[in-house]
Design a protein around this motif. Sequence first.
Motif, PDB file in Angstrom:
ATOM      1  N   LEU B  43       0.887  -1.183   0.016  1.00 40.59           N
ATOM      2  CA  LEU B  43      -0.030   0.117   0.153  1.00 40.59           C
ATOM      3  C   LEU B  43       0.899   1.066  -0.227  1.00 40.59           C
ATOM      4  CD1 LEU B  43      -2.856   1.228   0.451  1.00 40.59           C
ATOM      5  CD2 LEU B  43      -2.231   1.522   2.721  1.00 40.59           C
ATOM      6  N   LEU B  56       0.804  -4.999   2.672  1.00 40.68           N
ATOM      7  CA  LEU B  56      -0.499  -5.115   2.851  1.00 40.68           C
ATOM      8  C   LEU B  56      -0.699  -6.448   3.707  1.00 40.68           C
ATOM      9  CD1 LEU B  56      -2.513  -4.391  -0.358  1.00 40.68           C
ATOM     10  CD2 LEU B  56      -2.967  -3.450   1.862  1.00 40.68           C
ATOM     11  N   SER B  57       0.469  -7.222   4.053  1.00 43.76           N
ATOM     12  CA  SER B  57       0.125  -8.578   4.813  1.00 43.76           C
ATOM     13  C   SER B  57       0.381  -8.300   6.263  1.00 43.76           C
ATOM     14  CB  SER B  57       1.160  -9.388   4.224  1.00 43.76           C
ATOM     15  OG  SER B  57       2.512  -8.751   4.136  1.00 43.76           O
ATOM     16  N   ASP B  59      -1.157  -6.327   9.565  1.00 48.80           N
ATOM     17  CA  ASP B  59      -1.960  -5.451   9.996  1.00 48.80           C
ATOM     18  C   ASP B  59      -1.386  -4.351  10.850  1.00 48.80           C
ATOM     19  OD1 ASP B  59      -3.584  -7.227   8.917  1.00 48.80           O
ATOM     20  OD2 ASP B  59      -4.801  -8.038  10.596  1.00 48.80           O
ATOM     21  N   ILE B  75      -4.834  -1.108   7.871  1.00 49.03           N
ATOM     22  CA  ILE B  75      -4.585  -2.226   6.953  1.00 49.03           C
ATOM     23  C   ILE B  75      -5.025  -3.242   7.767  1.00 49.03           C
ATOM     24  CG2 ILE B  75      -2.741  -3.477   5.678  1.00 49.03           C
ATOM     25  CD1 ILE B  75      -1.176  -0.956   5.655  1.00 49.03           C
ATOM     26  N   GLY B  78      -5.328  -7.758   4.438  1.00 54.60           N
ATOM     27  CA  GLY B  78      -4.548  -7.649   3.210  1.00 54.60           C
ATOM     28  C   GLY B  78      -5.539  -6.399   2.426  1.00 54.60           C
ATOM     29  N   GLU B  79      -6.364  -5.688   3.299  1.00 50.38           N
ATOM     30  CA  GLU B  79      -7.106  -4.578   2.647  1.00 50.38           C
ATOM     31  C   GLU B  79      -6.854  -3.064   3.362  1.00 50.38           C
ATOM     32  OE1 GLU B  79     -11.229  -6.373   0.736  1.00 50.38           O
ATOM     33  OE2 GLU B  79     -11.267  -5.695   2.928  1.00 50.38           O
ATOM     34  N   SER B  81      -8.053   0.847   4.191  1.00 51.95           N
ATOM     35  CA  SER B  81      -9.205   1.927   4.392  1.00 51.95           C
ATOM     36  C   SER B  81      -8.646   2.955   5.221  1.00 51.95           C
ATOM     37  CB  SER B  81     -10.398   1.022   4.508  1.00 51.95           C
ATOM     38  OG  SER B  81     -10.368   0.503   5.576  1.00 51.95           O
ATOM     39  N   ALA B  97     -12.748  -0.182   1.506  1.00 50.33           N
ATOM     40  CA  ALA B  97     -11.514  -0.711   1.512  1.00 50.33           C
ATOM     41  C   ALA B  97     -10.947  -0.929   0.250  1.00 50.33           C
ATOM     42  CB  ALA B  97     -11.462  -1.960   2.449  1.00 50.33           C
ATOM     43  N   SER B  99      -7.922  -3.234  -2.141  1.00 53.69           N
ATOM     44  CA  SER B  99      -7.147  -4.317  -2.163  1.00 53.69           C
ATOM     45  C   SER B  99      -6.505  -4.663  -3.647  1.00 53.69           C
ATOM     46  CB  SER B  99      -7.561  -5.431  -1.357  1.00 53.69           C
ATOM     47  OG  SER B  99      -8.786  -5.939  -2.232  1.00 53.69           O
ATOM     48  N   THR B 116      -3.064   0.990  -4.145  1.00 50.56           N
ATOM     49  CA  THR B 116      -2.373  -0.208  -4.161  1.00 50.56           C
ATOM     50  C   THR B 116      -1.030  -0.458  -5.141  1.00 50.56           C
ATOM     51  OG1 THR B 116      -3.609  -1.117  -5.779  1.00 50.56           O
ATOM     52  CG2 THR B 116      -4.304  -1.513  -3.489  1.00 50.56           C
TER      53      THR B 116
END
Lengths: 184, 129
Positions: B43, B56-57, B59, B75, B78-79, B81, B97, B99, B116
Motif C-alpha cells: 500500500l 498489505l500482509s 495489519d 491495513i 490484506g485490505e 481503508s 477498503a 486491495s 495499491t
Amino acid sequence: MPMFSEKQINRIAMLGALSLFLSTVEYLFPRPIPFMRLGLANIPVILCLDLLPSEKGRESVLPTLAYFLLILLKVLGQGIINGTMASYVFLFSLAGSFASGVMMYLAWRFLKRNITFVGISILGALISNMAQIILSIAFIFGSTAWRILPLFLGIGLVSGCIMGIFAQRFSEKSLWWNKMRDIK
Amino acid sequence: MDYEMKLPITLKPFDWAAFILSLAIFIAFTLFGWKQGGNITYLLIESQDGSALYALSEDRTVTVKGPVGESIIQISEGEASFIYSDCADELCVQSGAISGPGEWAACLPNRVIISTRGGESEVLDAHVF
C-alpha cells in the motif's frame, strides 16, 4: 462606456443566479458514489452559448465576454456553496471550469452545425477532468493522481451526457428560454 | 395520438465523436491502471510529508498529518481503508477498503492518497517517514 447594456447585465445575473441555485440543489443531493458530481451548475453555462454571436457581424444577445463572466460567477457560487472558496480546491475548480469553458466555446463555435449540447457537454466534462488531474499531478499528489482519472472520466461521461441532453432539450422546448434568446 | 419510441433529442456526428473520444480515453486509463497492478502486495500512502510503502500482509494502523488534520488508515487482512479523517465530508471513509490492482482512496482536503502497488517488479523509490 459601459461594457454591457442593462438588458445584458440582467441576463448574465439571471444565469449566474440560476447557476448558484443549481449549485445549492447539487449540494443537497446525496452522493451515491464518493466524488460523484452531476454538474447541474454547468447547465446555465452551456445554455449561455445559445445567446452568443455565432457569426461575425451578426447581432447577438450577449457578447462572448459575458460567457466567461458567467463561468467566473459559477465558480464563485460553487465556492460559496461548497465552502471551498479559501482552499486549493477552488483554484482547481476555477482552472477546470475555464478550460472546459474554452473547449465548449470552441466546439460550439466551430462545429455548430454538426454538434449539439450533448457533445459539447461531454467535451466540457472531459477537459475539466483532464485539467484538474494535470494540476493535481503537478502541484498536489504526484503521479498517483493518474489512478483517480478513470473514475472521474467515467462519472464525467455519464453526467456530461445527462446534462447535455437536458440542456439540448431545454434549449429546444422552453418558451422561457426562447424569450431569453430574443434580441430585443 | 400516436406514441413513437424515439430519443428525446437528435444527435449529430460530433456528439458521437465526443462520446467515443471520451469513452476511449476512459478505457485507456482504466486499462493503464489495471496493467500497473499485477500482484498487489503493498500500500502506498502519499501525503504532504512524503510517501511511504507498507506491506498489505501486516495489519497496522497508520496516522498521517495533512493540511486539515489527521487521517487514519487501517491495513487489515490484506485490505486498506481510511477509518477516520479530519475533513468535512469523510468521502475517503465512505470509499471503503482497497486491495486490488489500480484501486485507490483519497482524502482530497487533507491531501492524502492511498493506492495499491505491485510486488517485486516495482522500483521502491519511496521513503518511510
